[in-house]
Design an enzyme around this catalytic site. Structure first.
Site, PDB file in Angstrom:
ATOM      1  N   CYS A  86       0.832  -1.204   0.000  1.00  0.00           N
ATOM      2  CA  CYS A  86       0.000   0.000   0.000  1.00  0.00           C
ATOM      3  C   CYS A  86       0.872   1.262   0.000  1.00  0.00           C
ATOM      4  CB  CYS A  86      -0.972  -0.030   1.177  1.00  0.00           C
ATOM      5  SG  CYS A  86      -2.352   1.123   1.017  1.00  0.00           S
ATOM      6  N   HIS A 177      -3.354  -5.310   1.512  1.00  0.00           N
ATOM      7  CA  HIS A 177      -2.704  -5.570   2.800  1.00  0.00           C
ATOM      8  C   HIS A 177      -2.765  -7.059   3.165  1.00  0.00           C
ATOM      9  CE1 HIS A 177      -2.266  -1.354   4.288  1.00  0.00           C
ATOM     10  NE2 HIS A 177      -3.280  -1.141   3.466  1.00  0.00           N
ATOM     11  N   GLU A 179      -1.054  -8.543   5.325  1.00  0.00           N
ATOM     12  CA  GLU A 179      -0.836  -8.685   6.766  1.00  0.00           C
ATOM     13  C   GLU A 179      -2.115  -8.540   7.579  1.00  0.00           C
ATOM     14  OE1 GLU A 179      -0.675  -4.243   6.130  1.00  0.00           O
ATOM     15  OE2 GLU A 179      -0.235  -6.078   4.991  1.00  0.00           O
TER      16      GLU A 179
END
Length: 223
Positions: A86, A177, A179
């Protein structure tokens, strides 16, 4: 006897702003040696560096304040791979629509807030052939759009009119994302790109035991 060339063995996560703990938690689950990176000395022995999502203008300013731009460039030239998620992808691009680029390490054009405001954040899933044999979850939060790529850059995922993931020999960028999901596929892919040997907590791409607060065990608690 010929000398044995030292191979860096650790993965670093740039610890200035953004989703640091979430990335650390995923690396821990893959049993990859990892550390927070905040100053020049922290770059020692890094095979790869993750620049997390956050706020790109804030991260760019902090890189300047902490004199880390030249440090990143130097270690990149010495072989350190870099993954930007990002905001991290924005920092790595050599062309940013309407703005001056920051690190400029991958030949691509990217547009900040490509989908609109925070309210336009969304979740999806997609199959990325190079990364996983299964579809992986995608989380877009105030995400940028990669508009185009240049020579030496491979598109890993294209959706509609934009590119969501791409890579060069030494750089990986994702506008989503990984994560923020229980999926380890992208982190495993980057670890392998860095020459590391990740393990998996199970054979599934998505851990059923993972929770959205799993990363909190790595967060610093103010006292």
């Amino acid at each position: 006897m010929p000398s044995v060339k030292h191979r860096p063995k650790a993965m670093g996560v740039l610890d200035l702003q953004g989703g640091v703990h979430e990335h650390l938690e995923h690396l821990e689950r893959l049993a990859i040696p990892h550390k927070r990176v905040k100053q020049a000395d922290d770059f020692a022995d890094l095979a790869g560096l993750i620049i997390p999502g956050g706020e790109s203008t804030c991260l760019a300013r902090l890189l300047h304040i902490f004199d880390l731009k030249d440090v990143i460039h130097r270690h990149y030239r010495q072989g350190m791979k870099i993954w930007g998620t990002c905001a991290g992808a924005i920092l790595l691009a050599d062309r940013v629509t309407g703005e001056k680029p920051c690190l400029g390490l991958i030949d691509m054009e990217i547009e900040r807030n490509g989908f609109g405001s925070q309210l336009d954040s969304f979740k999806s899933e997609a199959f990325i052939e190079a990364v996983s044999a299964e579809a992986i979850p995608l989380t877009f939060i105030r995400a940028p759009k990669i508009l185009s790529t240049g020579k030496g850059v491979k598109v890993l995922l294209r959706i509609d009119d934009y590119i969501a993931a791409a890579e060069s020999d030494n750089i990986l960028v994702t506008v989503f994302h990984p994560e923020l999901t229980g999926c380890l596929a992208m982190h495993r892919y980057f670890a392998l790109k860095c020459g590391l040997n990740p393990t998996s907590e199970n054979l599934s791409v998505i851990s059923r035991s993972w929770k959205t607060v799993s990363w909190m065990k790595l967060a610093r608690i103010a006292t």
